[in-house]
Write a protein that holds these residues in place. Structure first.
Motif, PDB file in Angstrom:
ATOM      1  N   SER A 122      39.611  27.016  34.314  1.00 38.49           N
ATOM      2  CA  SER A 122      38.906  27.071  35.601  1.00 38.49           C
ATOM      3  C   SER A 122      39.534  28.050  36.595  1.00 38.49           C
ATOM      4  N   SER A 124      40.697  31.026  35.703  1.00 36.43           N
ATOM      5  CA  SER A 124      40.562  32.369  35.122  1.00 36.43           C
ATOM      6  C   SER A 124      39.333  33.055  35.704  1.00 36.43           C
ATOM      7  N   GLU A 125      39.446  33.460  36.955  1.00 36.02           N
ATOM      8  CA  GLU A 125      38.297  34.000  37.697  1.00 36.02           C
ATOM      9  C   GLU A 125      37.716  35.264  37.073  1.00 36.02           C
ATOM     10  N   ARG A 129      33.860  35.615  35.754  1.00 36.75           N
ATOM     11  CA  ARG A 129      32.962  36.685  36.236  1.00 36.75           C
ATOM     12  C   ARG A 129      32.365  37.458  35.068  1.00 36.75           C
TER      13      ARG A 129
END
Length: 158
Positions: A122, A124-125, A129
């Motif tokens: 969660s 690991s933006e 994306r």
């Protein structure tokens, strides 16, 4: 990067050594985000990877012979399970991850898969994306034994 400079090829058991090296380099950033090196991409052994690559639907990205990225996948009925997308740190942001996902999804379609699933942490933006930009949508979140929340995403392959 010119499209003709990057080759996307099926992953093979003989790719295990390079895949292990690439995977460890790529997942160091994840280890920093989660403050833990005890994650499967960093603890997996050469023999485990080599065994995993037998009959795998994954792909590698090569440029001038160098492996720049890798992704693994396997069919589970009509579901393509995608995992361990790894891009060399020095070439991240060049579209290699998107190209690998596209290629592995096609291999899944060819194997009869109708939907693709993957997951990431969660926090690991950048991964989230990428997955959302390539058509994946969050389906669920699961709290791991290690306290890390895993985000599962799916995409129709029709």
């Amino acid at each position: 990067m010119p499209d003709d400079a990057l080759e996307i090829l099926p992953i093979r058991p003989d790719d295990a050594g390079e895949t292990l090296t690439l995977q460890r380099a790529a997942f160091v950033q994840e280890a920093l985000i989660y403050d833990s090196v005890q994650m499967p991409p960093l603890t997996q052994t050469f023999d485990e990877i080599r065994a995993e690559l037998v009959e795998n639907l994954g792909c590698v990205a090569r440029e001038n012979g160098r492996m720049l990225g890798a992704v693994r996948a396997r069919a589970d009925g009509d579901l393509l399970l995608v995992g361990r997308l790894a891009i060399a740190p020095d070439v991240q942001g060049r579209g290699i991850g998107s190209r690998l996902l596209e290629a592995v999804e096609q291999r899944g379609r060819d194997a009869g898969c109708r939907e693709s699933e993957l997951f990431t942490g969660s926090l690991s933006e950048a991964n989230l994306r990428l997955y959302e930009r390539t058509g994946y949508r969050e389906t669920t979140r699961v709290q791991g034994d290690d306290g890390i929340e895993q985000v599962f995403l799916r995409k129709p392959l029709g």
